[in-house]
Design an enzyme around this catalytic site. Structure first.
Site, PDB file in Angstrom:
ATOM      1  N   ASP A 312     -48.034 -18.950 -10.878  1.00 23.60           N
ATOM      2  CA  ASP A 312     -48.425 -20.319 -10.497  1.00 23.60           C
ATOM      3  C   ASP A 312     -49.781 -20.721 -11.068  1.00 23.60           C
ATOM      4  O   ASP A 312     -50.085 -21.911 -11.139  1.00 23.60           O
ATOM      5  CB  ASP A 312     -48.517 -20.447  -8.966  1.00 23.60           C
ATOM      6  CG  ASP A 312     -47.157 -20.647  -8.305  1.00 23.60           C
ATOM      7  OD1 ASP A 312     -46.132 -20.498  -8.997  1.00 23.60           O
ATOM      8  OD2 ASP A 312     -47.132 -20.937  -7.087  1.00 23.60           O
ATOM      9  N   HIS A 443     -10.209 -18.432  -8.954  1.00 27.27           N
ATOM     10  CA  HIS A 443      -9.742 -19.533  -8.117  1.00 27.27           C
ATOM     11  C   HIS A 443      -9.481 -19.031  -6.705  1.00 27.27           C
ATOM     12  O   HIS A 443      -8.905 -17.959  -6.550  1.00 27.27           O
ATOM     13  CB  HIS A 443      -8.446 -20.106  -8.703  1.00 27.27           C
ATOM     14  CG  HIS A 443      -7.848 -21.179  -7.845  1.00 27.27           C
ATOM     15  ND1 HIS A 443      -8.321 -22.471  -7.850  1.00 27.27           N
ATOM     16  CD2 HIS A 443      -6.839 -21.126  -6.936  1.00 27.27           C
ATOM     17  CE1 HIS A 443      -7.616 -23.188  -6.996  1.00 27.27           C
ATOM     18  NE2 HIS A 443      -6.708 -22.388  -6.420  1.00 27.27           N
TER      19      HIS A 443
HETATM   20  C1  FAD Z   1     -43.027 -23.103   1.589  1.00 32.69           C
HETATM   21  C2  FAD Z   1     -42.763 -22.609   0.197  1.00 32.69           C
HETATM   22  C3  FAD Z   1     -41.474 -22.286  -0.170  1.00 32.69           C
HETATM   23  C4  FAD Z   1     -41.218 -21.821  -1.449  1.00 32.69           C
HETATM   24  N1  FAD Z   1     -39.930 -21.502  -1.777  1.00 32.69           N
HETATM   25  C5  FAD Z   1     -39.652 -21.084  -3.028  1.00 32.69           C
HETATM   26  C6  FAD Z   1     -38.338 -20.731  -3.383  1.00 32.69           C
HETATM   27  O1  FAD Z   1     -37.410 -20.797  -2.576  1.00 32.69           O
HETATM   28  N2  FAD Z   1     -38.102 -20.310  -4.634  1.00 32.69           N
HETATM   29  C7  FAD Z   1     -39.106 -20.227  -5.571  1.00 32.69           C
HETATM   30  O2  FAD Z   1     -38.840 -19.833  -6.719  1.00 32.69           O
HETATM   31  N3  FAD Z   1     -40.378 -20.526  -5.256  1.00 32.69           N
HETATM   32  C8  FAD Z   1     -40.664 -20.962  -4.011  1.00 32.69           C
HETATM   33  N4  FAD Z   1     -41.959 -21.256  -3.671  1.00 32.69           N
HETATM   34  C9  FAD Z   1     -42.990 -21.099  -4.713  1.00 32.69           C
HETATM   35  C10 FAD Z   1     -43.391 -19.615  -4.835  1.00 32.69           C
HETATM   36  O3  FAD Z   1     -43.839 -19.158  -3.587  1.00 32.69           O
HETATM   37  C11 FAD Z   1     -44.462 -19.444  -5.892  1.00 32.69           C
HETATM   38  O4  FAD Z   1     -44.025 -20.004  -7.109  1.00 32.69           O
HETATM   39  C12 FAD Z   1     -44.757 -17.970  -6.104  1.00 32.69           C
HETATM   40  O5  FAD Z   1     -45.159 -17.358  -4.920  1.00 32.69           O
HETATM   41  C13 FAD Z   1     -45.824 -17.791  -7.182  1.00 32.69           C
HETATM   42  O6  FAD Z   1     -46.076 -16.441  -7.355  1.00 32.69           O
HETATM   43  P1  FAD Z   1     -47.487 -15.912  -7.871  1.00 32.69           P
HETATM   44  O7  FAD Z   1     -47.333 -14.439  -7.983  1.00 32.69           O
HETATM   45  O8  FAD Z   1     -47.904 -16.686  -9.059  1.00 32.69           O
HETATM   46  O9  FAD Z   1     -48.526 -16.277  -6.733  1.00 32.69           O
HETATM   47  P2  FAD Z   1     -48.568 -16.143  -5.152  1.00 32.69           P
HETATM   48  O10 FAD Z   1     -47.245 -15.800  -4.585  1.00 32.69           O
HETATM   49  O11 FAD Z   1     -49.244 -17.358  -4.661  1.00 32.69           O
HETATM   50  O12 FAD Z   1     -49.474 -14.869  -4.903  1.00 32.69           O
HETATM   51  C14 FAD Z   1     -50.817 -14.836  -5.242  1.00 32.69           C
HETATM   52  C15 FAD Z   1     -51.499 -13.797  -4.376  1.00 32.69           C
HETATM   53  O13 FAD Z   1     -52.790 -13.594  -4.901  1.00 32.69           O
HETATM   54  C16 FAD Z   1     -53.683 -13.384  -3.840  1.00 32.69           C
HETATM   55  N5  FAD Z   1     -55.010 -13.712  -4.340  1.00 32.69           N
HETATM   56  C17 FAD Z   1     -55.446 -14.911  -4.808  1.00 32.69           C
HETATM   57  N6  FAD Z   1     -56.710 -14.813  -5.254  1.00 32.69           N
HETATM   58  C18 FAD Z   1     -57.078 -13.526  -5.045  1.00 32.69           C
HETATM   59  C19 FAD Z   1     -58.258 -12.807  -5.315  1.00 32.69           C
HETATM   60  N7  FAD Z   1     -59.323 -13.380  -5.889  1.00 32.69           N
HETATM   61  N8  FAD Z   1     -58.305 -11.500  -4.962  1.00 32.69           N
HETATM   62  C20 FAD Z   1     -57.241 -10.895  -4.376  1.00 32.69           C
HETATM   63  N9  FAD Z   1     -56.095 -11.527  -4.129  1.00 32.69           N
HETATM   64  C21 FAD Z   1     -56.016 -12.821  -4.457  1.00 32.69           C
HETATM   65  C22 FAD Z   1     -53.198 -14.307  -2.758  1.00 32.69           C
HETATM   66  O14 FAD Z   1     -53.629 -13.850  -1.487  1.00 32.69           O
HETATM   67  C23 FAD Z   1     -51.688 -14.211  -2.928  1.00 32.69           C
HETATM   68  O15 FAD Z   1     -51.153 -13.236  -2.076  1.00 32.69           O
HETATM   69  C24 FAD Z   1     -42.267 -21.680  -2.391  1.00 32.69           C
HETATM   70  C25 FAD Z   1     -43.585 -21.989  -2.017  1.00 32.69           C
HETATM   71  C26 FAD Z   1     -43.827 -22.454  -0.730  1.00 32.69           C
HETATM   72  C27 FAD Z   1     -45.245 -22.762  -0.337  1.00 32.69           C
END
Ligand code: FAD
Ligand code: NAD
Length: 464
Positions: A312, A443
């Site tokens: 993200d 089917h």
């Molecule tokens: C309500 C909701 C429902 C969703 N449903 C879906 C779905 O059904 N399907 C889908 O594909 N996506 C869904 N998403 C989106 C999905 O959650 C994100 O796209 C995904 O989690 C991104 O993954 P990531 O690894 O980039 O980051 P994240 O999952 O955001 O993880 C990042 C992690 O980094 C940690 N972090 C941040 N900065 C630091 C730091 N400086 N030091 C240590 N740790 C740190 C945070 O605590 C976090 O745990 C949903 C999002 C929400 C909010």
């Protein structure tokens, strides 16, 4: 003695970070993962994909039972009661099962969880609490957080973001959802099924930005039919909270007379923004773009040597599976292999009822690029949908008019999220609509509608 503590240090343990860490370890690299939350799994497992899907499933079951919708199938129930604490406990169990599972996988693959908040000291050093952790390669996978709405304070009681909305202690009488995107429709659906009146206020003239135009129109029809009030081209200009009630002031997006809506819950779901605050990007001379994202090349390298980024926090759709695939690719690139993600084929799914799914180009995008042929097949012509009396929706397949290559597909029907994988795979293989049309589909299945839509591209569907 090794020059660095780790070959790879991943910051963030969401679907991007934990997958990158596990893959790096599988490839023989000494790997650590910094995570500041109490549990691993990031947004997705803790407060995103998993708890929201648990509640979508449970609320749908409640709705089917309580609304009498099962009676038409010959299932008559007596009085049905909602046990919200039990529903929430069930959701929590799904979350802990999965976050604990990541901890198990870390141990199994010898990934060290470095607990705490990570801040760059230099391009090979991250400060975590008292500890300075060094690594040859550092992967930023810090994810995203809710975009705040200026002037609207989130108190997680009356005015909530998605995290508050998956933990409400009672069913609101009236929930106003600000933002008719994925979160607004999914979590709005949850509370509507449990008995709330839901009003969605969307700034644009359609719901679900980024999706195919037909899908966006159909979605508005479907949710309105389910009882949601949808105010398009409308903006929220303020939310005042008093004694547990919110007064939401809205006005036409183009300007005009304001009106107020009373609610006992307001969900702010106007998008998410990348997490880079406090990460110390200045210390390594790494700037973000105008949207606050970290830019990378196709290998997920940032401009700083040895620093990579995925998920993200970088451009592209904010989706867990996109982050996961980037996690695998970045680890493979660090290990000297060739890790690639085809960003043209990332499916997206809205897990409402019916589900809404798409992959590839929208019809509008495809037409801008050249001549296309479109096949559309209604679920009302699909025997499985008929058999279970759930015929809302359709499948649309978009193909290049000259080469017949599939450019995109959009599906609205209960299992659309599962069905879309077939089209994603076909697109990865460079399939034509003819390839799909002449593939034997079992089917009676919903997937036959994809075959029929593909036959529609060729001008010869059978069941319409
Ligand atoms: C309500 C909701 C429902 C969703 N449903 C879906 C779905 O059904 N399907 C889908 O594909 N996506 C869904 N998403 C989106 C999905 O959650 C994100 O796209 C995904 O989690 C991104 O993954 P990531 O690894 O980039 O980051 P994240 O999952 O955001 O993880 C990042 C992690 O980094 C940690 N972090 C941040 N900065 C630091 C730091 N400086 N030091 C240590 N740790 C740190 C945070 O605590 C976090 O745990 C949903 C999002 C929400 C909010
Ligand atoms: N099923 C899934 O894959 C899933 C589920 C939940 C979240 N997510 C991801 O999380 C991210 C965030 O979700 P989201 O629903 O918050 O964002 P979104 O971008 O999907 O939708 C936000 C909506 O809010 C509208 N909006 C923006 N400002 C507004 C304002 N001031 N007033 C009224 N409306 C306004 C936008 O026009 C848009 O329609 C998305 O990028 C999505 O990819 C995915």
């Amino acid at each position: 003695m090794a020059e660095y503590d780790f070959d790879v240090l991943v910051i963030g343990s969401g679907p991007g970070g934990y997958v990158a860490a596990i893959r790096a370890a599988q490839l023989g690299l000494r790997t650590g993962c910094v995570e500041s939350r109490e549990t691993l799994g990031g947004t997705c497992l803790n407060v995103g994909c998993i708890p929201s899907k648990a509640l979508l499933n449970a609320s749908e079951k409640f709705y089917e039972a309580a609304s009498g919708a099962l009676a038409k199938h010959g299932v008559k129930l007596g009085s049905v009661e909602l046990d919200l604490p039990a529903m929430m406990a069930d959701k929590a169990k799904a979350v802990t099962g999965l976050t604990g599972g990541i901890e198990f996988l870390f141990k199994k693959n010898k990934v060290e969880w470095v607990k705490g908040l990570g801040t760059f000291v230099d391009a090979h050093t991250v400060q975590v609490g008292e500890r300075k952790v060094t690594a040859k390669n550092i992967v930023i996978a810090t994810g995203s957080s809710v975009t705040p709405l200026p002037g609207v304070e989130i108190d997680q009681k009356v005015v909530v973001d998605s995290t508050g909305a998956i933990a409400l202690e009672k069913v609101p009488e009236h929930m106003v959802v600000i933002g008719g995107g994925v979160i607004g429709l999914e979590l709005g659906s949850v509370w509507q099924r449990l008995g709330a009146k839901v009003t969605v206020v969307e700034f644009l003239d359609q719901l679900l930005p980024g999706m195919d135009g037909d899908v966006r129109k159909e979605a508005a029809k479907i949710f309105k039919k389910q009882g949601m009030e949808i105010k398009l081209s409308t903006k929220v200009t303020g939310v005042a909270v008093n004694s547990g009630k919110a007064i939401v002031t809205v006005e036409p997006a183009a300007g005009g007379a304001a009106e107020t809506i009373e609610a006992d819950a307001v969900l702010v779901s106007i998008g998410r923004r990348p997490n880079t605050d406090g990460l110390g990007l200045d210390a390594i001379g790494l700037a973000t773009n105008q949207r606050g994202q970290i830019e990378t090349d196709h290998s997920f390298r940032t401009k700083v040597d040895g620093v990579w980024a995925i998920g993200d926090v970088i451009p592209g759709p904010m989706l867990a599976h996109k982050a996961e695939d980037e996690g695998i690719a970045v680890a493979e690139n660090i290990a000297g292999l060739t890790g690639i993600v085809n960003h043209d084929v990332i499916p997206s799914v809205v897990y409402t009822h019916p589900e809404i799914a798409g992959v590839g180009l929208t019809e509008e995008q495809a037409r801008e690029k050249g001549e296309v042929k479109v096949g559309k097949f209604p679920m009302a012509g699909n025997s499985r949908a008929k058999a279970i009396d759930d015929t809302t929706g359709w499948v649309k397949v978009i193909a290049d008019a000259k080469t017949d290559r599939v450019l995109g597909a959009w599906i609205i029907t209960a299992p659309a999220g599962t069905m879309i994988a077939q089209v994603a795979q076909a697109m990865e293989f460079g399939a034509t609509s003819e390839d799909i049309a002449y593939t034997c589909h079992a089917h009676p299945t919903h997937s036959e509608a994809i075959k029929e839509a593909a036959m529609g591209v060729l001008g010869k569907p059978i069941h319409v």
